[in-house]
Design a protein around this motif. Structure first.
Motif, PDB file in Angstrom:
ATOM      1  N   ARG A   1      -2.984  15.477   8.457  1.00  0.00           N
ATOM      2  CA  ARG A   1      -3.456  16.623   7.707  1.00  0.00           C
ATOM      3  C   ARG A   1      -4.269  16.214   6.489  1.00  0.00           C
ATOM      4  O   ARG A   1      -4.186  15.080   6.017  1.00  0.00           O
TER       5      ARG A   1
ATOM      6  N   ALA B   1       1.743   1.907  -3.569  1.00  0.00           N
ATOM      7  CA  ALA B   1       0.643   2.581  -4.266  1.00  0.00           C
ATOM      8  C   ALA B   1       0.575   4.042  -3.844  1.00  0.00           C
ATOM      9  O   ALA B   1       0.282   4.927  -4.655  1.00  0.00           O
ATOM     10  N   ALA B   2       0.880   4.294  -2.585  1.00  0.00           N
ATOM     11  CA  ALA B   2       0.826   5.663  -2.081  1.00  0.00           C
ATOM     12  C   ALA B   2       1.850   6.552  -2.776  1.00  0.00           C
ATOM     13  O   ALA B   2       1.515   7.643  -3.247  1.00  0.00           O
TER      14      ALA B   2
ATOM     15  N   ILE C   1      -4.884   7.879  11.031  1.00  0.00           N
ATOM     16  CA  ILE C   1      -3.583   8.039  11.680  1.00  0.00           C
ATOM     17  C   ILE C   1      -3.737   8.005  13.207  1.00  0.00           C
ATOM     18  O   ILE C   1      -2.802   7.708  13.915  1.00  0.00           O
TER      19      ILE C   1
ATOM     20  N   LEU D   1      -6.253   2.691   4.779  1.00  0.00           N
ATOM     21  CA  LEU D   1      -5.236   1.822   5.371  1.00  0.00           C
ATOM     22  C   LEU D   1      -3.847   2.451   5.311  1.00  0.00           C
ATOM     23  O   LEU D   1      -3.019   2.206   6.184  1.00  0.00           O
ATOM     24  N   VAL D   2      -3.590   3.257   4.265  1.00  0.00           N
ATOM     25  CA  VAL D   2      -2.290   3.937   4.227  1.00  0.00           C
ATOM     26  C   VAL D   2      -2.160   4.862   5.431  1.00  0.00           C
ATOM     27  O   VAL D   2      -1.079   5.046   5.980  1.00  0.00           O
TER      28      VAL D   2
ATOM     29  N   MET E   1       1.465  10.780   5.416  1.00  0.00           N
ATOM     30  CA  MET E   1       0.956   9.614   6.140  1.00  0.00           C
ATOM     31  C   MET E   1       2.083   8.893   6.872  1.00  0.00           C
ATOM     32  O   MET E   1       1.865   7.844   7.468  1.00  0.00           O
TER      33      MET E   1
ATOM     34  N   ARG F   1       4.084  16.344  -8.935  1.00  0.00           N
ATOM     35  CA  ARG F   1       2.998  17.256  -8.662  1.00  0.00           C
ATOM     36  C   ARG F   1       3.320  18.283  -7.607  1.00  0.00           C
ATOM     37  O   ARG F   1       3.418  19.436  -7.859  1.00  0.00           O
TER      38      ARG F   1
ATOM     39  N   ARG G   1       0.832  -1.205   0.000  1.00  0.00           N
ATOM     40  CA  ARG G   1       0.000   0.000   0.000  1.00  0.00           C
ATOM     41  C   ARG G   1       0.862   1.250   0.000  1.00  0.00           C
ATOM     42  O   ARG G   1       0.494   2.262  -0.599  1.00  0.00           O
TER      43      ARG G   1
ATOM     44  N   MET H   1     -10.871   1.958   0.947  1.00  0.00           N
ATOM     45  CA  MET H   1     -10.293   1.132   2.008  1.00  0.00           C
ATOM     46  C   MET H   1      -8.771   1.231   2.009  1.00  0.00           C
ATOM     47  O   MET H   1      -8.150   1.451   3.056  1.00  0.00           O
TER      48      MET H   1
ATOM     49  N   ASP I   1       0.786   7.303  -6.400  1.00  0.00           N
ATOM     50  CA  ASP I   1      -0.328   8.209  -6.679  1.00  0.00           C
ATOM     51  C   ASP I   1      -0.125   9.610  -6.123  1.00  0.00           C
ATOM     52  O   ASP I   1      -0.629  10.579  -6.694  1.00  0.00           O
ATOM     53  N   SER I   2       0.537   9.772  -5.010  1.00  0.00           N
ATOM     54  CA  SER I   2       0.787  11.110  -4.485  1.00  0.00           C
ATOM     55  C   SER I   2       1.912  11.070  -3.461  1.00  0.00           C
ATOM     56  O   SER I   2       1.719  10.647  -2.327  1.00  0.00           O
TER      57      SER I   2
ATOM     58  N   SER J   1       1.258  13.251  -0.225  1.00  0.00           N
ATOM     59  CA  SER J   1       0.417  12.784   0.875  1.00  0.00           C
ATOM     60  C   SER J   1       0.929  11.466   1.436  1.00  0.00           C
ATOM     61  O   SER J   1       0.697  11.178   2.606  1.00  0.00           O
TER      62      SER J   1
ATOM     63  N   VAL K   1       4.987   7.828   5.281  1.00  0.00           N
ATOM     64  CA  VAL K   1       5.761   6.945   4.410  1.00  0.00           C
ATOM     65  C   VAL K   1       7.062   7.651   4.034  1.00  0.00           C
ATOM     66  O   VAL K   1       7.037   8.769   3.525  1.00  0.00           O
TER      67      VAL K   1
ATOM     68  N   GLU L   1      -5.511  15.268  -2.161  1.00  0.00           N
ATOM     69  CA  GLU L   1      -4.350  14.467  -2.569  1.00  0.00           C
ATOM     70  C   GLU L   1      -4.567  13.029  -2.128  1.00  0.00           C
ATOM     71  O   GLU L   1      -3.927  12.545  -1.212  1.00  0.00           O
ATOM     72  N   LEU L   2      -5.498  12.353  -2.784  1.00  0.00           N
ATOM     73  CA  LEU L   2      -5.737  10.959  -2.429  1.00  0.00           C
ATOM     74  C   LEU L   2      -4.942  10.054  -3.362  1.00  0.00           C
ATOM     75  O   LEU L   2      -4.357  10.507  -4.343  1.00  0.00           O
ATOM     76  N   PHE L   3      -4.926   8.758  -3.049  1.00  0.00           N
ATOM     77  CA  PHE L   3      -4.275   7.785  -3.913  1.00  0.00           C
ATOM     78  C   PHE L   3      -5.337   7.305  -4.898  1.00  0.00           C
ATOM     79  O   PHE L   3      -6.141   6.418  -4.590  1.00  0.00           O
TER      80      PHE L   3
ATOM     81  N   ARG M   1      -8.850   9.452   6.022  1.00  0.00           N
ATOM     82  CA  ARG M   1      -7.470   8.976   5.979  1.00  0.00           C
ATOM     83  C   ARG M   1      -6.638   9.641   7.065  1.00  0.00           C
ATOM     84  O   ARG M   1      -5.805   9.001   7.705  1.00  0.00           O
ATOM     85  N   ALA M   2      -6.891  10.924   7.274  1.00  0.00           N
ATOM     86  CA  ALA M   2      -6.159  11.629   8.331  1.00  0.00           C
ATOM     87  C   ALA M   2      -6.558  11.086   9.706  1.00  0.00           C
ATOM     88  O   ALA M   2      -5.711  10.932  10.587  1.00  0.00           O
TER      89      ALA M   2
ATOM     90  N   HIS N   1      -0.240   3.632   8.338  1.00  0.00           N
ATOM     91  CA  HIS N   1       1.184   3.333   8.167  1.00  0.00           C
ATOM     92  C   HIS N   1       1.985   3.581   9.442  1.00  0.00           C
ATOM     93  O   HIS N   1       2.902   2.849   9.778  1.00  0.00           O
TER      94      HIS N   1
END
Ligand SMILES: Nc1ncnc2c1ncn2[C@@H]1O[C@H](COP(=O)(O)OP(=O)(O)OP(=O)(O)O)[C@@H](O)[C@H]1O
Ligand SMILES: [Mg+2]
Lengths: 366, 261
Positions: free
Chosen positions: B82, A203-204, B168, B100-101, A215, A364, A200, B96, A207-208, A211, A217, B88-90, B164-165, B104
């Motif tokens: 944040r 993938a993160a 965390i 889940l990210v 998170m 980006r 995951r 889901m 894609d960005s 972000s 990463v 800024e999503l994946f 998503r925030a 992390h």
């Protein structure tokens, strides 16, 4: 389309979504097991070749499809895996069961180390940077002649596992089963990666990046790890390729191979394991198909077989262009559409799958 | 001790001073709002807290400790989450997977065990999914659980980003314009969620928002900025009626009218 009613967290975690899906893959596995009884030795050799390419394609797919980084350097890691495997057998007398995983490990560590300084590069710049790796390794094989036997090349010993000698010509069935087993292990590792935090985070960053970073990463490290896993698997494929080819030198792993690998996964369908297999089948079988078609054509027109230099590359390029124009999601994307069509018949809508598919969207943030 | 303190923070982009000697502190358990016209430097302050930029001057402290020696990816582990102004999503992943990210930070497994998918990894996955399910329930995202982001409407994406925030499990949540582009009903949902995030989850919220109605209804304190400088700080009511703020906004309103006319 089947609706799966999820009653536990494991429904999302398990390898198969439902019993029927498991059934289909079991049938496919049974077919794969039966193949030596159905095919001629020549055709079985081709099937083995497809599996080896599928491993290589999965290796690159993890990098490009999962983590969104391009690489035209993967022929180098095929070479590293191939030479490491054979040299450890020939020079150190180590058995295949040890040299084979070590070859993957060496290719993986090499990939991760080379990737570290390159993780700042994106898209086309990264692709160009990785071309250098292919060229450097090719040159190194020529220069390091005492070790690699240079342009003359090396002839690998037959694979020996606990006294069992495995060779493409004398025991094609055993080589096929060995390759099949390794392929399945790689598929399993790939699936495990996809359903765990590391996958995951790939993938993160695909894609960005910005972000992913927010998170928690570590983008640079995750890119290097993606490279490492990718090149490690590619190294395993390289080791098998050496044994399959029977002889190899610097030209076995040139830039064309890197390009073919990348094209294969694009044609097969980026981001899916199925795509890796479809792409592998195309790349591995295309030369035979062309040769076959040429002979047929020659027979029809008369005057023996016609040889047009560069034909293979041209046809390959043509297929790629057609795919990018008409089916950017690759063979697998087309397959999903056909399947959905039948599952939903007669309710399929034409633009059901219309969504933008943009990998390598990396530059980006700022 | 305040949860977050900005101490005389200045940031320049070339000749432009985007943030100029800004100082404020956010107390544990409050909702603090940053308001101001476009280009005031609000998002830049978020990016400073996320460590995307290094301030030219000043210090940023979280829980009493400076975060200026931290890398951007270490901020989440401190407990700061944040959202982004321009979502800024994946995109090529499901709701889901996006949530889940967010987990992390709580990952305990390593590469090799994940490649083998050991029982430990499976147990961890179950734990993560349990936590995610709470977020999904909280934000009413059940219908979108397995949908790809790329096909979702704008309003849902905004909510997913907030989820998503929250995944965390932060101590401090930074929301950059959580209601921009949302309908009146959706904005009301956001107001309820912010209330619940503060009261039920005990998470401190720092929020950038243009919708003064939303700001007034949920925030305890407000800081107004313009051109990177602090204009006024206080309760929503105090700030809204502060002469400098009125002036800054009327200035903007005038320009808008000129453009429209
Ligand atoms: N990376 C950058 N490089 C140069 N200038 C920037 C950069 N980021 C922001 N700026 C400038 O800094 C100023 C503040 O921008 P910022 O995005 O913080 O505004 P904002 O208060 O969030 O406005 P909005 O309400 O429009 O989101 C603007 O003038 C902007 O153009
Ligand atoms: Mg902003």
């Amino acid at each position: 389309m089947r609706t799966v009613f999820k009653t536990s967290y494991d429904a999302d975690i398990n390898l198969f979504r439902h019993k029927q899906q498991f059934g289909w893959y079991l049938a496919l596995f049974a077919l794969a097991l039966a193949l030596p009884f159905l095919l001629s030795n020549f055709a079985l050799g081709e099937a083995t070749n497809v599996l080896i390419w599928a491993i290589a394609c999965m290796g690159l797919m993890i990098l490009v499809g999962q983590s969104g980084q391009a690489s035209l350097g993967h022929a180098a890691f095929l070479a590293i895996g191939c030479y490491a495997n054979v040299l450890m057998q020939q020079r150190l007398g180590l058995p295949f069961l040890i040299t084979f995983p070590l070859a993957g490990l060496i290719a993986g560590v090499a990939g991760a180390l080379i990737a570290l300084p390159m993780t700042k590069l994106h898209g086309i710049y990264l692709a160009i940077g990785t071309i250098a790796i292919t060229i450097l390794v090719e040159d190194f094989i020529v220069i390091a002649e005492p070790l690699t036997n240079g342009v003359i090349g090396l002839i690998p010993p037959p694979i020996t596992i606990f006294g069992l000698v495995i060779d493409r010509y004398s025991t094609p069935n055993t080589l096929y089963y060995l390759t099949l087993g390794i392929t399945l292990l790689v598929v399993l590792a790939y699936r495990n990666l996809q359903r765990s935090p590391l996958g995951r985070s790939f993938a993160a960053i695909r894609d960005s990046e910005i972000s992913a970073q927010a998170m928690g990463v570590n983008v640079a490290r995750t890119k290097a790890v993606a490279f490492g896993i990718s090149t490690g698997i590619t190294g395993l494929a390289g080791a098998l390729m050496g044994h399959y080819a029977g002889i190899f030198n610097n030209e076995t792993f040139n830039l064309i191979i890197s390009i073919q690998l990348l094209l294969a996964i694009v044609i097969g369908g980026l981001g899916s394991i199925h795509g890796a297999f479809f792409g592998a089948a195309i790349v591995a079988l295309l030369p035979q198909t062309i040769a076959f078609g040429r002979d047929m054509l020659g027979g029809l027109i008369g005057g023996g077989s016609i040889a047009i230099p560069g034909m293979e590359a041209a046809i390959f390029g043509l297929i790629l262009i057609l795919f990018i124009l008409f089916e950017p999601m690759g063979i697998y994307g087309r397959w999903v559409k056909i399947r959905t069509y039948f599952e939903l018949f007669p309710f399929y809508r034409k633009d059901m799958f219309r969504r933008q598919k943009a990998y390598l969207k990396t530059e980006r943030m700022r | 001790m305040s949860l977050l303190e900005l101490d005389n923070v200045t940031l320049r982009f070339g000749g432009l001073t985007a943030v100029s000697q800004v100082s404020f502190s956010v107390e544990e358990g409050e909702v603090f709002a940053l308001v101001g016209p476009n280009g005031a430097g609000k998002s830049t302050i978020f990016n400073l807290i996320s460590r995307i930029y290094d301030p030219a001057e000043g210090d940023i402290r979280f829980d009493g400790k400076s975060i200026l020696d931290r890398k951007p990816h270490e901020i989440a582990r401190l407990g700061i989450a944040r959202t982004f102004q321009n979502i800024e999503l994946f995109d090529q992943a499901t709701v889901m997977q996006n949530l889940l990210v967010g987990r992390h930070r709580h990952r305990h497994s390593r590469m090799w065990s994940e490649l083998l998918f050991t029982p430990f990894v499976r147990a961890e996955e179950r734990r993560h999914r349990e936590a995610i399910e709470k977020v999904i329930d909280f934000l009413d995202l059940q219908a979108y659980r397995d949908k790809y982001i790329a096909g979702l409407p704008y309003g849902v994406r905004k909510v997913v980003e907030m989820g998503r925030a929250l995944a965390i499990e932060p101590r401090l949540l930074l929301l950059d314009e959580p209601a921009s582009g949302l309908s009146v009903e959706e904005t009301q949902d956001v107001a309820f969620w912010v209330e619940d995030i503060k009261k039920q989850m005990g998470v401190t919220v720092l929020m950038v928002e243009h919708d003064m109605h939303l700001v007034a209804s949920v925030s305890d304190r407000v800081l107004a900025l313009a051109d990177g400088k602090m204009l006024a700080m206080g309760t929503p009511h105090e700030v809204q009626n502060h002469p400098k703020v009125v002036e800054a906004y009327i200035g903007v309103a005038d320009e808008h009218e000129k453009v429209l006319a």
